[in-house]
Design a protein around this motif. Structure first.
Motif, PDB file in Angstrom:
ATOM      1  N   LYS A 185       0.838  -1.204   0.000  1.00 41.81           N
ATOM      2  CA  LYS A 185       0.000   0.000   0.000  1.00 41.81           C
ATOM      3  C   LYS A 185       0.871   1.252   0.000  1.00 41.81           C
ATOM      4  O   LYS A 185       0.552   2.235  -0.678  1.00 41.81           O
ATOM      5  N   ASN A 186       1.960   1.232   0.746  1.00 36.06           N
ATOM      6  CA  ASN A 186       2.878   2.369   0.780  1.00 36.06           C
ATOM      7  C   ASN A 186       3.469   2.618  -0.604  1.00 36.06           C
ATOM      8  O   ASN A 186       3.557   3.763  -1.059  1.00 36.06           O
ATOM      9  N   GLU A 187       3.857   1.552  -1.285  1.00 38.88           N
ATOM     10  CA  GLU A 187       4.413   1.695  -2.634  1.00 38.88           C
ATOM     11  C   GLU A 187       3.366   2.231  -3.608  1.00 38.88           C
ATOM     12  O   GLU A 187       3.668   3.073  -4.453  1.00 38.88           O
ATOM     13  N   GLU A 188       2.121   1.755  -3.484  1.00 43.22           N
ATOM     14  CA  GLU A 188       1.042   2.258  -4.333  1.00 43.22           C
ATOM     15  C   GLU A 188       0.829   3.755  -4.110  1.00 43.22           C
ATOM     16  O   GLU A 188       0.691   4.522  -5.070  1.00 43.22           O
ATOM     17  N   LEU A 189       0.790   4.166  -2.848  1.00 38.81           N
ATOM     18  CA  LEU A 189       0.593   5.582  -2.532  1.00 38.81           C
ATOM     19  C   LEU A 189       1.758   6.433  -3.026  1.00 38.81           C
ATOM     20  O   LEU A 189       1.558   7.532  -3.556  1.00 38.81           O
ATOM     21  N   THR A 190       2.957   5.919  -2.880  1.00 36.98           N
ATOM     22  CA  THR A 190       4.139   6.650  -3.351  1.00 36.98           C
ATOM     23  C   THR A 190       4.075   6.827  -4.856  1.00 36.98           C
ATOM     24  O   THR A 190       4.315   7.927  -5.372  1.00 36.98           O
ATOM     25  N   GLN A 191       3.738   5.766  -5.574  1.00 38.88           N
ATOM     26  CA  GLN A 191       3.635   5.843  -7.029  1.00 38.88           C
ATOM     27  C   GLN A 191       2.537   6.821  -7.438  1.00 38.88           C
ATOM     28  O   GLN A 191       2.719   7.620  -8.354  1.00 38.88           O
ATOM     29  N   PHE A 192       1.404   6.770  -6.758  1.00 39.28           N
ATOM     30  CA  PHE A 192       0.298   7.677  -7.050  1.00 39.28           C
ATOM     31  C   PHE A 192       0.728   9.128  -6.841  1.00 39.28           C
ATOM     32  O   PHE A 192       0.437   9.998  -7.666  1.00 39.28           O
ATOM     33  N   ASN A 193       1.430   9.394  -5.740  1.00 37.29           N
ATOM     34  CA  ASN A 193       1.893  10.759  -5.460  1.00 37.29           C
ATOM     35  C   ASN A 193       2.884  11.237  -6.511  1.00 37.29           C
ATOM     36  O   ASN A 193       2.840  12.396  -6.915  1.00 37.29           O
ATOM     37  N   ILE A 194       3.754  10.354  -6.963  1.00 38.40           N
ATOM     38  CA  ILE A 194       4.717  10.722  -8.010  1.00 38.40           C
ATOM     39  C   ILE A 194       3.971  11.078  -9.293  1.00 38.40           C
ATOM     40  O   ILE A 194       4.282  12.072  -9.951  1.00 38.40           O
ATOM     41  N   GLU A 195       2.970  10.274  -9.644  1.00 38.80           N
ATOM     42  CA  GLU A 195       2.185  10.540 -10.849  1.00 38.80           C
ATOM     43  C   GLU A 195       1.439  11.868 -10.739  1.00 38.80           C
ATOM     44  O   GLU A 195       1.375  12.636 -11.697  1.00 38.80           O
TER      45      GLU A 195
END
Length: 174
Positions: free
Chosen positions: A99-109
């Motif tokens: 979930k942390n990786e998903e959120l990080t990727q979403f924030n980068i996008e």
């Protein structure tokens, strides 16, 4: 002074009681779900005991998270603290990490989209300034791009002489 402390203590107690009631309600709902799936019944005492244990465990978790952040000389709890707390449960740690990786990727996008939009807006403004300059319009009069920038709250940025010079140099470089 003592009245203020008493009022604060009463408010804290009231808040804690509301939290306990919310935990008890949630545990009751979960027990009902399990009871219907497994065809087993939970007594009210069992639900109360599970609720109390859950509340106490959450208090311990909160204190541990606070201590992890303090140990790292931070005042804010972050995902690394939560991962450290969940380290004994491999499945929970894996879930939190994903979930942390998903959120990080979403924030980068999201940041990339904002940056791209800002670049497009800047390009549109510079083209409007170039058109105004090419048409011989008075450079002190606001261009359509500058008017749009003003509506967006960027009047100083769009109409500053330094900004105009930079944009003109940028346009002329093509």
């Amino acid at each position: 002074m003592e009245d203020d402390e008493g009022a604060e203590e009463q408010e804290r107690f009231s808040h804690q009681q509301r939290l306990k009631a919310a935990v008890h309600y949630t545990v009751g709902c979960l027990c009902e779900d399990v009871a219907s799936d497994k065809e087993v019944q939970f007594s009210k005492q069992t639900i109360a005991a599970i609720s109390e244990l859950t509340f106490r465990q959450c208090e311990h978790f909160a204190k541990d998270l606070e201590m992890f952040a303090r140990h790292a000389k931070r005042s804010t709890i972050n995902t690394e603290d939560v991962k450290l707390l969940a380290r004994r449960s491999n499945s929970l740690l894996k879930y939190i990490t994903e979930k942390n990786e998903e959120l990080t990727q979403f924030n980068i996008e999201q940041r990339a989209k904002k940056k791209k939009k800002k670049l497009e807006d800047d390009k549109t403004k510079s083209l409007a300034l170039a058109e105004a300059a090419a048409s011989g319009r008075d450079s002190s009069a606001p261009s359509p791009g500058a008017e749009a920038a003003f509506r967006e709250g960027r009047q100083e940025q769009a109409d500053s002489p330094e900004r105009r010079m930079k944009l003109s140099a940028f346009i002329l470089s093509f």
